[in-house]
Enzyme design. Structure first.
Site, short mmCIF file in Angstrom:
data_model
loop_
_atom_site.label_atom_id
_atom_site.label_comp_id
_atom_site.label_asym_id
_atom_site.label_seq_id
_atom_site.Cartn_x
_atom_site.Cartn_y
_atom_site.Cartn_z
N TYR A 16 -3.24 0.73 -13.71
CA TYR A 16 -4.24 1.65 -13.16
C TYR A 16 -5.06 2.35 -14.24
O TYR A 16 -5.28 3.56 -14.18
CB TYR A 16 -3.56 2.69 -12.24
CG TYR A 16 -3.31 2.13 -10.86
CD1 TYR A 16 -4.37 1.99 -9.96
CD2 TYR A 16 -2.05 1.68 -10.46
CE1 TYR A 16 -4.17 1.44 -8.71
CE2 TYR A 16 -1.85 1.14 -9.21
CZ TYR A 16 -2.91 1.02 -8.34
OH TYR A 16 -2.71 0.49 -7.09
N TYR A 146 -1.17 3.12 2.13
CA TYR A 146 -0.94 2.39 0.87
C TYR A 146 0.52 1.97 0.83
O TYR A 146 1.41 2.79 1.05
CB TYR A 146 -1.29 3.26 -0.35
CG TYR A 146 -0.92 2.57 -1.65
CD1 TYR A 146 -1.74 1.60 -2.20
CD2 TYR A 146 0.27 2.88 -2.31
CE1 TYR A 146 -1.40 0.95 -3.39
CE2 TYR A 146 0.63 2.23 -3.49
CZ TYR A 146 -0.21 1.28 -4.02
OH TYR A 146 0.13 0.63 -5.18
N ASP A 252 7.39 3.28 5.89
CA ASP A 252 7.40 3.18 4.43
C ASP A 252 7.69 4.58 3.87
O ASP A 252 6.79 5.40 3.77
CB ASP A 252 6.04 2.64 3.96
CG ASP A 252 5.97 2.53 2.44
OD1 ASP A 252 6.90 3.02 1.77
OD2 ASP A 252 4.98 1.98 1.94
N LYS A 281 11.18 4.53 -5.35
CA LYS A 281 10.81 5.73 -6.11
C LYS A 281 11.97 6.72 -6.28
O LYS A 281 12.78 6.57 -7.17
CB LYS A 281 9.61 6.42 -5.44
CG LYS A 281 8.30 5.66 -5.65
CD LYS A 281 7.12 6.53 -5.32
CE LYS A 281 5.80 5.78 -5.34
NZ LYS A 281 5.22 5.58 -6.65
C1 LIG Z 1 4.16 4.65 0.26
C2 LIG Z 1 4.28 3.68 -0.87
N1 LIG Z 1 4.75 2.46 -0.63
C3 LIG Z 1 4.91 1.55 -1.60
C4 LIG Z 1 4.56 1.84 -2.90
C5 LIG Z 1 4.72 0.82 -3.98
O1 LIG Z 1 5.76 1.16 -4.82
P1 LIG Z 1 5.88 0.50 -6.28
O2 LIG Z 1 4.78 1.10 -7.09
O3 LIG Z 1 7.24 0.87 -6.73
O4 LIG Z 1 5.71 -0.97 -6.10
C6 LIG Z 1 4.05 3.10 -3.19
C7 LIG Z 1 3.64 3.44 -4.57
O5 LIG Z 1 2.99 4.40 -4.83
C8 LIG Z 1 3.89 4.04 -2.15
O6 LIG Z 1 3.39 5.26 -2.38
#
Ligand SMILES: Cc1ncc(COP(=O)(O)O)c(C=O)c1O
Length: 448
Positions: A16, A146, A252, A281
């Protein structure tokens, strides 16, 4: 320029990042982290106000988690996870099942958020194939959602800035308007609305449920889409509709899981039970990579058969359920319990939210939104008309640079400046961070 940074820029391509920008704003060499602070090689510190991309939960270098990792290193570093297993994964699966909604009974491990999402999408798709409902192969997602950067996760994401260029590679996903109250897609005011923004989802499901496998949503906060905090009623209704029209609900919780919204999982606010829950995370409190996708016995059952029937889930990642990561995750859950983290955070959360109220008085701040340890300020060029800044004005970048001079990491999402605070933060630290940010943003206004 520091010789380490020269070497970095010679060999490394950062995520990024427009690498050309690094000539003026080179990466900062971090050597040490404690609690809320990151220390660079010159002895300066930065407040990690965004929990290092939202994963650091209890502050950096928590001794209990660090020691659990050290202990695990002495016994087992890694082992393949097909045909083999280990105690940290077994214990973690058991713990995750005990703290997530009661219908979730099986855990599929992976190694990051995108793969946790990818797993859920593929499982949902294959569930319908295995169950003789082959037409159910499309997905529904939110236009500000996202879910990661792999192609499947991007196919169900809506953040155009990140995704536009890759759009020709995506599979079909129906996008529905997000419950973005500040920029309400139905032009309503939250105080008077009846969640009319659920209408497009309802109509779509009524018409097309026979071809829809799942709807995927970030519960209560569309994080990368701009820290858009939305009403729990929307989530309740979306879950109800998914059930009514026989479509899977994928929640998610990669960004919201592990206490960020004030509850262990954001879906608890709405008392919603998903068919899939994606975690990553915060799962290891920000120490090591790990992903997990939880699902129900019913979904698991549709894959459970004789090998020759072809129902096996052919998916996996090399570092699936890494034992050191699992140990860190277990230690983090211990910290939540021993330190009574979520109960203790209640006071901090209300202090934090109260302090954010001041921003509403600034002309440049169009919206202030917060939930749990997350707070966001949407900056606007014209408050009355909610007019956005032009992309070339780079308002977020200007604030980011000023923040760094004040020891703050205010890495924005476009025009949204936000905080994603760890639980180790103190009342005083909240005061310092929010007040310094206030001064930066207030002065930004007068410069324009
Ligand atoms: C809600 C959500 N799902 C999935 C992801 C993707 O996670 P990663 O960056 O560990 O692939 C993120 C990353 O910011 C996220 O905020």
């Amino acid at each position: 320029m520091d010789s380490w940074i020269k070497k970095d820029l010679k060999h490394i391509w950062h995520p990024y990042t427009q690498m050309k920008d690094c000539k003026i704003l080179p990466p900062i060499l971090i050597e040490k982290a404690r609690g809320l602070k990151l220390y660079d090689n010159k002895g300066s510190f930065y407040y990690d106000t965004i929990s290092s991309w939202w994963c650091n939960v209890h502050g950096h270098n928590h001794p209990r988690i660090k020691n659990a990792i050290k202990r695990q290193l002495d016994s087992l570093d890694h082992v393949l996870f097909a045909g083999f297993t280990h105690k940290p994964a077994i214990l973690l699966a058991e713990r995750l099942i005990s703290i997530t909604p009661g219908n979730l009974k099986k855990v599929f491990f992976s190694d990051n958020g995108s793969t946790a999402v990818e797993t859920a999408l593929k499982m949902s798709f294959q569930y319908w194939q295995n169950s003789g409902r082959e037409k159910k192969k499309n997905f529904i997602s939110l236009d500000y959602g996202y879910h990661g950067d792999t192609i499947a996760a991007m196919s169900v994401s809506g953040v155009d800035l990140f995704n536009e260029i890759f759009a020709p590679l995506f599979f079909k996903s129906y996008k529905i308007p997000s419950p973005y109250c500040y920029r309400c897609p139905m032009k309503k005011k939250r105080t008077f609305c009846d969640i009319e923004c659920i209408g497009p989802l309802e109509r779509l499901l009524r018409r097309r449920n026979s071809e829809i496998a799942a709807i995927i949503i970030e519960p209560l906060v569309l994080a990368a889409g701009g820290m858009i905090v939305y009403p729990k009623e929307y989530l309740k209704r979306a879950a109800h509709l998914a059930r009514k029209y026989n479509v899977h609900l994928i929640l998610d919780e990669v960004a919201t899981g592990f206490g960020r919204t004030g509850k262990m999982f954001a879906c608890e606010h709405a008392k919603v039970k998903p068919d899939f829950m994606c975690l990553s995370k915060g799962i290891t409190a920000g120490f090591l990579p790990l992903g997990a996708t939880l699902t129900t016995d019913e979904i698991y059952g549709a894959f459970y058969d004789d090998y020759k029937k072809g129902k096996t889930f052919y998916h996996g990642h090399t570092y699936t359920a890494n034992p050191i990561s699992c140990s860190a995750a277990l230690a983090s859950l211990d910290v939540f319990k021993r330190e009574d983290t979520l109960r203790k955070a209640e006071g901090l959360i209300s202090i934090f939210h109260n302090r954010l109220e001041r921003f509403r008085g600034l002309d440049i701040v169009g919206d202030v939104r917060c939930i749990g340890m997350i707070g966001a300020l949407e900056l606007v060029r014209d408050k009355k008309g909610k007019k956005k800044f032009g992309i070339n004005e780079r308002i977020g970048l200007r604030i980011y640079k000023k923040g760094l001079r004040e020891s703050l990491i205010l890495r924005p999402l476009g025009d949204i400046v936000y905080f994603y605070l760890p639980f180790s933060i103190t009342k005083d630290e909240i005061g310092v961070i929010v007040d310094k940010t206030f001064d930066i943003i207030k002065n930004e206004r007068s410069v324009r």
